[in-house]
Design a protein around this motif. Structure first.
Motif, PDB file in Angstrom:
ATOM      1  N   LYS A   1     -57.105 -67.785  -2.848  1.00  0.00           N
ATOM      2  CA  LYS A   1     -57.552 -68.660  -2.471  1.00  0.00           C
ATOM      3  C   LYS A   1     -58.786 -68.653  -3.371  1.00  0.00           C
ATOM      4  CE  LYS A   1     -54.538 -71.766  -0.194  1.00  0.00           C
ATOM      5  NZ  LYS A   1     -54.242 -72.909   1.154  1.00  0.00           N
ATOM      6  N   LEU A   2     -59.188 -67.486  -2.397  1.00  0.00           N
ATOM      7  CA  LEU A   2     -60.948 -66.970  -2.860  1.00  0.00           C
ATOM      8  C   LEU A   2     -61.338 -66.038  -4.139  1.00  0.00           C
ATOM      9  CD1 LEU A   2     -62.539 -66.232   0.354  1.00  0.00           C
ATOM     10  CD2 LEU A   2     -63.037 -68.575  -1.381  1.00  0.00           C
ATOM     11  N   GLY A   3     -59.863 -65.999  -4.729  1.00  0.00           N
ATOM     12  CA  GLY A   3     -60.075 -65.321  -5.689  1.00  0.00           C
ATOM     13  C   GLY A   3     -59.822 -64.000  -5.247  1.00  0.00           C
ATOM     14  N   LEU A   4     -59.401 -63.592  -4.599  1.00  0.00           N
ATOM     15  CA  LEU A   4     -59.372 -61.940  -4.075  1.00  0.00           C
ATOM     16  C   LEU A   4     -58.053 -61.945  -3.911  1.00  0.00           C
ATOM     17  CD1 LEU A   4     -62.734 -61.953  -1.624  1.00  0.00           C
ATOM     18  CD2 LEU A   4     -62.149 -61.045  -4.453  1.00  0.00           C
ATOM     19  N   SER A   5     -57.240 -61.610  -5.510  1.00  0.00           N
ATOM     20  CA  SER A   5     -55.496 -60.864  -5.154  1.00  0.00           C
ATOM     21  C   SER A   5     -55.048 -59.652  -5.366  1.00  0.00           C
ATOM     22  CB  SER A   5     -55.046 -62.079  -6.825  1.00  0.00           C
ATOM     23  OG  SER A   5     -56.190 -61.121  -7.620  1.00  0.00           O
ATOM     24  N   LEU A   6     -56.403 -58.903  -5.457  1.00  0.00           N
ATOM     25  CA  LEU A   6     -55.311 -58.079  -5.485  1.00  0.00           C
ATOM     26  C   LEU A   6     -55.948 -57.070  -3.915  1.00  0.00           C
ATOM     27  CD1 LEU A   6     -54.345 -55.193  -7.393  1.00  0.00           C
ATOM     28  CD2 LEU A   6     -56.187 -54.123  -8.162  1.00  0.00           C
ATOM     29  N   THR A   7     -54.689 -56.632  -3.677  1.00  0.00           N
ATOM     30  CA  THR A   7     -55.372 -55.520  -2.158  1.00  0.00           C
ATOM     31  C   THR A   7     -54.675 -53.628  -3.036  1.00  0.00           C
ATOM     32  OG1 THR A   7     -54.971 -56.663  -0.953  1.00  0.00           O
ATOM     33  CG2 THR A   7     -54.882 -54.780   0.147  1.00  0.00           C
ATOM     34  N   ALA A   8     -55.221 -53.057  -2.509  1.00  0.00           N
ATOM     35  CA  ALA A   8     -55.242 -51.799  -2.586  1.00  0.00           C
ATOM     36  C   ALA A   8     -55.129 -50.513  -1.096  1.00  0.00           C
ATOM     37  CB  ALA A   8     -56.686 -51.323  -3.763  1.00  0.00           C
ATOM     38  N   ILE A   9     -54.972 -50.052  -1.212  1.00  0.00           N
ATOM     39  CA  ILE A   9     -54.678 -48.735  -0.235  1.00  0.00           C
ATOM     40  C   ILE A   9     -54.782 -47.469  -0.708  1.00  0.00           C
ATOM     41  CG2 ILE A   9     -53.586 -47.667   1.273  1.00  0.00           C
ATOM     42  CD1 ILE A   9     -53.861 -50.987   2.416  1.00  0.00           C
ATOM     43  N   ILE A  10     -56.556 -46.784  -0.278  1.00  0.00           N
ATOM     44  CA  ILE A  10     -56.536 -45.649  -0.771  1.00  0.00           C
ATOM     45  C   ILE A  10     -56.887 -45.022  -0.062  1.00  0.00           C
ATOM     46  CG2 ILE A  10     -58.680 -44.677  -2.458  1.00  0.00           C
ATOM     47  CD1 ILE A  10     -59.584 -47.522  -2.839  1.00  0.00           C
ATOM     48  N   LEU A  11     -56.242 -43.297  -0.726  1.00  0.00           N
ATOM     49  CA  LEU A  11     -56.295 -42.145   0.407  1.00  0.00           C
ATOM     50  C   LEU A  11     -57.183 -41.026  -0.337  1.00  0.00           C
ATOM     51  CD1 LEU A  11     -52.192 -41.678   0.072  1.00  0.00           C
ATOM     52  CD2 LEU A  11     -54.056 -42.475   2.453  1.00  0.00           C
ATOM     53  N   ILE A  12     -57.782 -40.631   0.338  1.00  0.00           N
ATOM     54  CA  ILE A  12     -59.667 -40.279  -0.072  1.00  0.00           C
ATOM     55  C   ILE A  12     -58.956 -38.568   0.592  1.00  0.00           C
ATOM     56  CG2 ILE A  12     -61.939 -39.669  -0.730  1.00  0.00           C
ATOM     57  CD1 ILE A  12     -61.821 -43.718  -1.078  1.00  0.00           C
ATOM     58  N   GLY A  13     -59.722 -37.458   0.024  1.00  0.00           N
ATOM     59  CA  GLY A  13     -59.962 -36.334   0.030  1.00  0.00           C
ATOM     60  C   GLY A  13     -61.026 -36.022   0.668  1.00  0.00           C
TER      61      GLY A  13
ATOM     62  N   THR B   1     -55.355 -38.011   9.479  1.00  0.00           N
ATOM     63  CA  THR B   1     -54.514 -36.981   9.864  1.00  0.00           C
ATOM     64  C   THR B   1     -53.375 -37.126   9.174  1.00  0.00           C
ATOM     65  OG1 THR B   1     -54.568 -34.867  11.321  1.00  0.00           O
ATOM     66  CG2 THR B   1     -53.701 -36.472  12.045  1.00  0.00           C
ATOM     67  N   GLY B   2     -52.778 -35.462   8.733  1.00  0.00           N
ATOM     68  CA  GLY B   2     -51.519 -35.781   8.322  1.00  0.00           C
ATOM     69  C   GLY B   2     -50.635 -36.316   7.426  1.00  0.00           C
ATOM     70  N   GLN B   3     -51.677 -36.828   6.024  1.00  0.00           N
ATOM     71  CA  GLN B   3     -51.738 -36.690   4.924  1.00  0.00           C
ATOM     72  C   GLN B   3     -52.392 -35.642   3.984  1.00  0.00           C
ATOM     73  OE1 GLN B   3     -49.942 -38.965   2.846  1.00  0.00           O
ATOM     74  NE2 GLN B   3     -49.480 -40.210   5.770  1.00  0.00           N
ATOM     75  N   ASN B   4     -52.218 -35.896   2.351  1.00  0.00           N
ATOM     76  CA  ASN B   4     -53.030 -35.005   1.886  1.00  0.00           C
ATOM     77  C   ASN B   4     -54.345 -35.508   1.794  1.00  0.00           C
ATOM     78  OD1 ASN B   4     -51.404 -32.669   1.891  1.00  0.00           O
ATOM     79  ND2 ASN B   4     -50.108 -33.390   0.086  1.00  0.00           N
ATOM     80  N   ALA B   5     -54.531 -36.311   2.231  1.00  0.00           N
ATOM     81  CA  ALA B   5     -55.920 -36.586   2.285  1.00  0.00           C
ATOM     82  C   ALA B   5     -56.659 -36.872   3.422  1.00  0.00           C
ATOM     83  CB  ALA B   5     -56.118 -38.621   2.122  1.00  0.00           C
ATOM     84  N   ASP B   6     -58.248 -37.092   3.784  1.00  0.00           N
ATOM     85  CA  ASP B   6     -58.638 -37.544   4.801  1.00  0.00           C
ATOM     86  C   ASP B   6     -59.321 -38.659   4.937  1.00  0.00           C
ATOM     87  OD1 ASP B   6     -59.006 -34.378   5.304  1.00  0.00           O
ATOM     88  OD2 ASP B   6     -60.141 -34.652   3.039  1.00  0.00           O
ATOM     89  N   TYR B   7     -59.401 -39.958   4.221  1.00  0.00           N
ATOM     90  CA  TYR B   7     -60.000 -41.655   4.912  1.00  0.00           C
ATOM     91  C   TYR B   7     -58.833 -42.166   3.445  1.00  0.00           C
ATOM     92  CZ  TYR B   7     -64.054 -39.679   6.503  1.00  0.00           C
ATOM     93  OH  TYR B   7     -65.277 -39.806   6.934  1.00  0.00           O
ATOM     94  N   MET B   8     -58.587 -43.218   4.338  1.00  0.00           N
ATOM     95  CA  MET B   8     -57.760 -44.274   4.437  1.00  0.00           C
ATOM     96  C   MET B   8     -57.969 -45.663   4.095  1.00  0.00           C
ATOM     97  SD  MET B   8     -53.993 -45.457   5.153  1.00  0.00           S
ATOM     98  CE  MET B   8     -54.866 -46.977   6.729  1.00  0.00           C
TER      99      MET B   8
END
Length: 165
Positions: free
Chosen positions: A68-80, A109-116
């Motif tokens: 309702k505030l116009g923020l219609s995209l949510t992304a999950i980002i894995l960062i190495g 931990t447990g992914q090919n990434a350091d941050y989510m």
């Protein structure tokens, strides 16, 4: 135990009821809360303050409807990250914390990434700009993998209290 960390608090059945009610509706008045948990207002307020003092109740917030505030995209980002040093992680965390688009950031931990990260933006163009102008410019970021939320199946801030004695 680190010196700034408090020991685990004892939670009784009444405290658990208070926490359940406040997780469902943090805007309850003390009078309403007391009625729902079967206490008079004074003891109820004392218990809530004790839960706050123990650090169990961290803060109260208002949850907004992002669409309702116009923020219609949510992304999950894995960062190495290129190096796994405290300095590199600290610098990343400081810089990523400056962006209100980032709702959550976890060192994992447990992914090919350091941050989510969980990021909320208006649209794909905004996401593209956020990614190119901010995330990929943080020193040490060596890889980014993005996934986009199609539908929220469970979206809760409530903690499971069934495990408490």
């Amino acid at each position: 135990m680190p010196e700034n960390e408090k020991p685990l608090a004892r939670i009784d059945r009444t405290d658990r009821k208070i926490l359940e009610q406040l997780q469902a509706d943090g805007s309850l008045t003390n009078q309403q809360l007391a009625e729902r948990v079967g206490l008079s207002p004074s003891p109820c307020l004392r218990r809530v303050r004790a839960l706050e003092d123990a650090g169990i109740i961290v803060r109260s917030v208002t949850i907004l409807d992002h669409k309702k505030l116009g923020l219609s995209l949510t992304a999950i980002i894995l960062i190495g990250m290129d190096r796994h040093t405290p300095e590199r992680f600290s610098a990343f965390e400081e810089q990523i914390g400056q962006h209100p688009e980032v709702q959550e950031c976890y060192l994992i931990t447990g992914q090919n990434a350091d941050y989510m990260l969980k990021v909320v933006v208006p649209d794909m163009d905004s996401y593209h700009q956020f990614l190119l102008n901010y995330v990929t410019r943080i020193p040490g970021v060596s890889g980014v993998h993005s996934s986009f939320v199609l539908r929220r199946v469970i979206d809760s801030t409530a903690l499971p209290l069934d495990y408490l004695s």
